[in-house]
Design an enzyme around this catalytic site. Structure first.
Site, PDB file in Angstrom:
ATOM      1  N   GLU A  91       0.964  -1.142   0.138  1.00 53.53           N
ATOM      2  CA  GLU A  91       0.021   0.043   0.037  1.00 53.53           C
ATOM      3  C   GLU A  91       0.741   1.164   0.052  1.00 53.53           C
ATOM      4  O   GLU A  91       0.677   2.190  -0.822  1.00 53.53           O
ATOM      5  CB  GLU A  91      -0.887  -0.209   1.076  1.00 53.53           C
ATOM      6  CG  GLU A  91      -2.084  -0.980   1.128  1.00 53.53           C
ATOM      7  CD  GLU A  91      -2.963  -0.950   2.097  1.00 53.53           C
ATOM      8  OE1 GLU A  91      -2.774  -1.306   3.295  1.00 53.53           O
ATOM      9  OE2 GLU A  91      -4.091  -0.288   1.940  1.00 53.53           O
ATOM     10  N   GLU A 100      -4.305  -9.364   3.023  1.00 48.30           N
ATOM     11  CA  GLU A 100      -5.181  -9.174   4.278  1.00 48.30           C
ATOM     12  C   GLU A 100      -6.307 -10.036   4.431  1.00 48.30           C
ATOM     13  O   GLU A 100      -6.561 -10.371   5.425  1.00 48.30           O
ATOM     14  CB  GLU A 100      -5.689  -7.581   4.407  1.00 48.30           C
ATOM     15  CG  GLU A 100      -4.527  -6.628   4.489  1.00 48.30           C
ATOM     16  CD  GLU A 100      -3.644  -6.191   3.688  1.00 48.30           C
ATOM     17  OE1 GLU A 100      -3.866  -6.722   2.395  1.00 48.30           O
ATOM     18  OE2 GLU A 100      -2.926  -5.234   3.574  1.00 48.30           O
TER      19      GLU A 100
END
Ligand code: NAD
Length: 703
Positions: free
Chosen positions: A106, A126
């Site tokens: 990210e 995730e």
């Protein structure tokens, strides 16, 4: 910031180089995001700095957020630090080595350019721990690679190689490791003054394309949604990806934040985090010498090219470790090799492997017939018929031909490791490497300690398992070792429940609703009822107190062997694996119950679930009392990878804690009174219930 973590700021040739450091993999510890923000502010303020390079210390970029921080309050979240990267008024280049996972990727996505070395592995895993990326990952990835690729990457959680990342447009270029930093600095220096800001949030090409061709990605979305039956995180991720296509960047970020907040403390996320840490814990071997550096296995041999030997040889070949396969006769060897070729060919046909990859793998497998040819292998795994006399004979031979220091392993499912060890003059080098069928598919490698196995042997074997892409978990030597021993009471209870009136399809339905991919009876049809029948006969002969299982015995005696002959617990149409409920099975069960004088009755779903799983919970406690597993959580890992236990339930013992040790112990005691010996409560279970201790934290004595 913790002591080990740091953010280093240097200026090299007018370019700010920000290095995130937190050994071993640069997980984002508290304070590191703040350090990054400070560095970015500093670079933006400094008139002598033209642009910024962000990188990680050592072999990795950032392997992710610190998972221990999930469920706790964070001062600065990734949504803040990525926004600062994104907003930088000077161009920012990420230099990615090794892992850029989760929050790591990210942050890279929020940079204006991404350069990666050939060994880089990028991903947003995730959902595997029950959450979604919440640092803008769903929004930026979708803009950069399009929703279809974003769905694949986020829902699978897979590692994307540098080459694949370049093809997808996830990175801008691949750069050689030794010049990576210099090249990135040079790139920034060459950008035209005041130019070069390129924010992913402003990229609209993929979004416009997705809007123009919705079918292209909505079918991928629907397929991913239909597969995520028991978990919420994939659905939340899909909603965010959809928002990236149809909404504004801000709306997408807001949705990501709110869905992340819902998931972070959910039961699903807690269970999945537990499973993640249980797996790591299982890799810790008590008694490991300090500074132990084990040698990796470079060559191997397998004895027996049957079901298991063939599968194990494939594991070696796929790991690019040369393996010799030895059989008792040329005929058996040819048969085994043909089966191996067929296994690979089926993959080529399915499209999961190319012909070239198949040929490359097969070149690692060398069929041999003579023991002299395997003597120089670093490890040998025996997988011949499960017969004590034969196993002893094979280990005597191995002792005479194998080089000094070779690992001598057996894939036996139940024979005491000491039997094989004592057939050699080097029992310290002998251990079990118990794979599960099909060995090239199932991820569990149960490493079995004999009385004499040295700790180095156990360490080397667990490492070998990992090198073969398996999850290694250590057990002690006893009947069934830890995995099968802990599951056996579940199977027994399932069979006895039939006598009492439960139906196979009812039990299968309950276990599937619990989250198993298949119920125990469908599994039994797949592996063959005759296999366990033979094992029961052997056990009964050896143990006069053995509890006979009348229903499955009768099934086999009536010729119902499972899928292989179209009739087992279900009926099967020729060439079809779809189980069909068969009234004949109900009649067989009713007959047996009548003969035994057992009254049949109705069962509730909960009663069935508890009878099955508590029987195994109680057994795990006994296994720990006997020192045949290090930790309750180790057995949980075995169930996840050996038996398809639903991961969103954490593991057997983790799940038992959600019911409560008190309730488990109470019912075990009640059933002990009702059914006798097989329900004798484990001492550890009673102690945990009395003291209010979590079952998942139970350990063997001294561990
Ligand atoms: P299998 O019958 O499919 O294969 C055994 C092979 O060993 C045969 O090909 C046979 O020709 C060969 N063999 C016999 N004697 C030999 C000798 N002296 N030298 C070389 N080769 C010889 O059996 P399998 O299912 O592969 O089981 C092998 C071992 O793995 C057993 O100990 C079994 O308990 C264990 N195991 C089996 C499973 C399973 O589900 N099948 C799972 C875990 C462990």
């Amino acid at each position: 910031m913790s002591e080990e973590a740091s953010v280093e700021y240097r200026v090299i040739e007018g370019v700010a180089v920000v290095t995130l450091s937190n050994a071993p993999v640069n997980a984002l510890a508290p304070g590191m995001r703040e350090g990054l923000i400070e560095s970015l502010d500093r670079a933006n303020e400094d008139g002598a700095v033209k642009g910024i390079v962000v990188t990680g210390a050592g072999r990795n970029f950032i392997a992710g957020a610190d998972i221990r921080q999930f469920g706790k309050e964070r001062k600065v979240s990734s949504s803040v630090s990525t926004a600062v990267l994104d907003a930088s008024r000077k161009p920012v280049v990420a230099v990615i080595r090794g892992y850029a996972l989760g929050a790591g990727l990210e942050h890279a996505l929020a940079c204006h350019y991404r350069f990666a070395t050939p060994d880089a592995k990028l991903g947003l895993p995730e959902v595997k721990i029950g959450i979604i990326p919440a640092g803008g990952g769903t929004q930026r990835l979708t803009r950069l690679v399009g929703p279809k690729a974003a769905i694949d990457i986020i829902i699978s959680g897979r590692h994307v190689s540098a080459r694949n990342a370049l093809e997808l447009g996830l990175i801008d270029r691949i750069i050689a490791d030794d010049v990576a930093l210099a090249e990135a600095i040079d790139f920034v220096k060459r950008l035209p003054e005041g130019k070069g800001i390129r924010r992913v949030r402003d990229m609209n090409g993929q979004i416009e394309n997705a809007k123009a061709n919705p079918d292209d990605w909505t079918s991928a979305r629907d397929e991913a949604a239909s597969k995520a039956r028991f978990v919420q995180a994939p659905h939340s991720a899909l909603a965010c990806i959809e928002m990236a296509v149809n909404g504004s960047f801000e709306e997408g970020l807001a949705l990501e934040q709110s869905l992340f907040a819902e998931l972070e403390s959910s039961d699903e996320a807690k269970a999945l985090r537990y499973a993640f840490f249980a797996e790591r814990e299982a890799a810790k071997i008590p008694g490991k010498p300090e500074n132990y550096k084990g040698e990796a296995v470079r060559s191997a041999a397998v004895i027996g090219a049957g079901t298991m030997g063939g599968g194990i040889a494939i594991c070696f070949a796929d790991a690019r470790i040369p393996v010799k396969v030895l059989e008792a006769s040329q005929e058996a060897l040819d048969r085994g090799m043909q089966k191996t070729r067929d296994t690979y060919a089926a993959k080529v046909k399915r499209g999961s492997l190319t012909q070239g990859e198949m040929d490359e793998s097969l070149a690692y497998i060398q069929p041999v017939i003579d023991y002299e040819q395997i003597g120089d292998a670093d490890v040998v795994i025996e997988a011949v018929f499960e017969r004590i006399d034969l196993k002893k004979e094979v280990f005597e031979k191995l002792d005479s031909v194998m080089k000094e220091g070779a690992l001598l392993l057996t894939n036996s499912s139940a024979i005491d490791i000491d039997t094989m060890a004592n057939a050699t003059r080097r029992p310290a080098d002998v251990a079990g490497a118990h794979f599960f069928a099909p060995a090239n598919v199932m991820k569990l490698c149960e490493v079995v300690r004999g009385t004499h196995s040295s700790v180095e042997t156990i360490l080397r074997t667990t490492k070998l398992g990992r090198d073969l892409n398996k999850i290694s978990v250590v057990a002690g030597s006893c009947d069934g070792f830890a995995a099968n021993r802990s599951r056996a009471p579940l199977v027994t209870e399932a069979m006895l429940l039939l006598e009492e009136g439960a139906r196979p399809d009812q039990i299968d339905r309950i276990m599937k609703a619990f989250g198993y991919p298949m119920g125990p009876f469908a599994v039994s049809d797949l592996s063959g009822l005759d296999v366990s029948y033979d094992t029961r006969k052997r056990r009964a002969a050896a143990d006069p107190g053995y509890r006979k299982l009348h229903v499955p015995d009768r099934m086999v005696e009536l010729g119902r062997k499972g899928q292989k002959n179209g009739a087992g617990w279900y009926r099967y149409n020729p060439g079809d694996r779809k189980p069909i409920v068969d009234p004949e099975v109900d009649a067989i069960i009713a007959d047996v119950a009548r003969e035994l004088g057992v009254e049949q009755r109705e069962f509730s779903d909960d009663e069935i679930l508890h009878r099955l799983l508590f029987a195994s919970v109680n057994e795990v406690c006994k296994i720990l009392e006997d020192g045949k597993a290090y930790r309750a959580s180790d057995v949980d890992v075995m169930w996840l990878y050996g038996f398809g236990f639903p991961r969103h339930r954490g593991g057997l013992m983790y799940w038992a804690d959600t019911v409560g040790a008190r309730k488990v112990a109470g019912l075990v005691e009640a059933w002990h009174e009702q059914f006798g010996k097989r329900w004798r409560p484990a001492r550890l279970l009673l102690e945990a219930a009395a003291a209010g201790l979590p079952l998942r934290e139970l350990r063997a004595p001294g561990v």
